[in-house]
Design a protein around this motif. Structure first.
Motif, PDB file in Angstrom:
ATOM      1  N   THR A 103     -77.262 -62.612 -39.175  1.00 24.33           N
ATOM      2  CA  THR A 103     -76.619 -63.356 -38.101  1.00 24.33           C
ATOM      3  C   THR A 103     -75.883 -62.419 -37.167  1.00 24.33           C
ATOM      4  OG1 THR A 103     -75.111 -65.193 -37.605  1.00 24.33           O
ATOM      5  CG2 THR A 103     -74.479 -63.734 -39.395  1.00 24.33           C
ATOM      6  N   LEU A 140     -70.541 -69.599 -36.669  1.00 31.03           N
ATOM      7  CA  LEU A 140     -71.697 -69.784 -37.538  1.00 31.03           C
ATOM      8  C   LEU A 140     -72.227 -71.212 -37.438  1.00 31.03           C
ATOM      9  CD1 LEU A 140     -70.212 -68.015 -40.675  1.00 31.03           C
ATOM     10  CD2 LEU A 140     -72.052 -67.124 -39.235  1.00 31.03           C
ATOM     11  N   VAL A 143     -75.851 -63.541 -46.434  1.00 28.64           N
ATOM     12  CA  VAL A 143     -75.878 -63.487 -44.969  1.00 28.64           C
ATOM     13  C   VAL A 143     -75.314 -62.138 -44.549  1.00 28.64           C
ATOM     14  CG1 VAL A 143     -75.162 -64.580 -42.817  1.00 28.64           C
ATOM     15  CG2 VAL A 143     -75.532 -65.975 -44.865  1.00 28.64           C
ATOM     16  N   THR A 166     -74.634 -59.152 -41.479  1.00 28.26           N
ATOM     17  CA  THR A 166     -74.410 -59.044 -40.044  1.00 28.26           C
ATOM     18  C   THR A 166     -75.376 -58.029 -39.441  1.00 28.26           C
ATOM     19  OG1 THR A 166     -72.783 -57.273 -40.238  1.00 28.26           O
ATOM     20  CG2 THR A 166     -71.965 -59.525 -40.406  1.00 28.26           C
ATOM     21  N   ALA A 211     -77.522 -70.202 -38.892  1.00 28.54           N
ATOM     22  CA  ALA A 211     -77.057 -68.820 -39.024  1.00 28.54           C
ATOM     23  C   ALA A 211     -76.814 -68.452 -40.476  1.00 28.54           C
ATOM     24  CB  ALA A 211     -75.772 -68.620 -38.225  1.00 28.54           C
TER      25      ALA A 211
END
Length: 225
Positions: free
Chosen positions: A200, A205, A168, A170, A209
């Motif tokens: 995300t 979260l 994940v 940013t 996400a």
């Protein structure tokens, strides 16, 4: 004068969202970033705090408190490792996390699936721990992961058990390699892992996400390639 080392017991602190017990269907072990108050990570995970899910948030062993300042109140922060003792600090953290995981699983129904989520520098701690652990975890989520130069990231990822990995990244941080999710994804796949990438925005979260629609038997299902 040469430094020497000795192994000694430590008192570690951890937090939880939820209580272990027969109603728990999913366990998440969530590692904070370097120098991050655990409360900050807990705030990001508040949407995952449901009656059937237990979230365990270990605090790194090196804890300190920032004094009151004009822009922020006093807060406890913790570091997973120091630059000149990464190997020893990672080993100590792995021993700590293994004991905490065993204690947690023993208090929940047998076979409860485990997801490990690691944020920022917590990623290298989680990978080092899981590479040596016998814990039957189902999935690893590496959120805004940051790896130091040593240990070598590719070698560390190759030592991990072959479990699904969700990367994940940013969309907001442009100052660190956190946004370079594709490079981490490539290293994971080169090591033989089934890995996916999602992006995300900052803030709390959700499973979505994290690149996941739902949990099935402990596994997060994702539509993001």
């Amino acid at each position: 004068m040469q430094p020497a080392t000795i192994i000694t017991p430590r008192t570690a602190r951890f937090f939880s969202l939820g209580e272990p017990g027969p109603a728990i269907q999913h366990i998440w072990i969530c590692l904070h970033d370097h120098d991050q108050p655990v409360a900050e990570l807990a705030a990001q995970l508040v949407n995952l705090d449901t009656p059937e899910r237990l979230l365990i948030l270990p605090e790194a062993l090196s804890r300190y408190t920032l004094p009151d300042g004009s822009d922020q109140p006093a807060s406890d922060r913790a570091m997973w490792f120091a630059p000149n003792s990464i190997a020893d600090d990672l080993a100590d953290s792995a021993t700590y996390l293994q004991a905490l995981a065993a204690q947690t699983l023993a208090a929940c129904p047998a076979g409860t699936p485990v997801t490990v989520l690691a944020y920022g520098h917590g990623a290298v701690v989680a990978c080092h721990w899981l590479a040596e652990s016998t814990m039957a975890y189902q999935r690893l989520v590496l959120y805004a992961a940051v790896f130091p130069p040593l240990p070598d990231r590719r070698t560390l990822l190759a030592a991990l058990p072959l479990r699904p990995v969700q990367v994940v990244a940013t969309t907001a941080d442009v100052f660190t390699p956190e946004a370079d999710g594709p490079a981490l994804l490539q290293d994971l796949r080169a090591a033989g892992h089934t890995a996916r990438l999602s992006y995300t925005e900052p803030g709390p979260l959700t499973l979505a996400a994290l690149g996941a629609g739902r949990e099935e038997g402990g596994l997060l299902t994702s539509a993001t390639a």
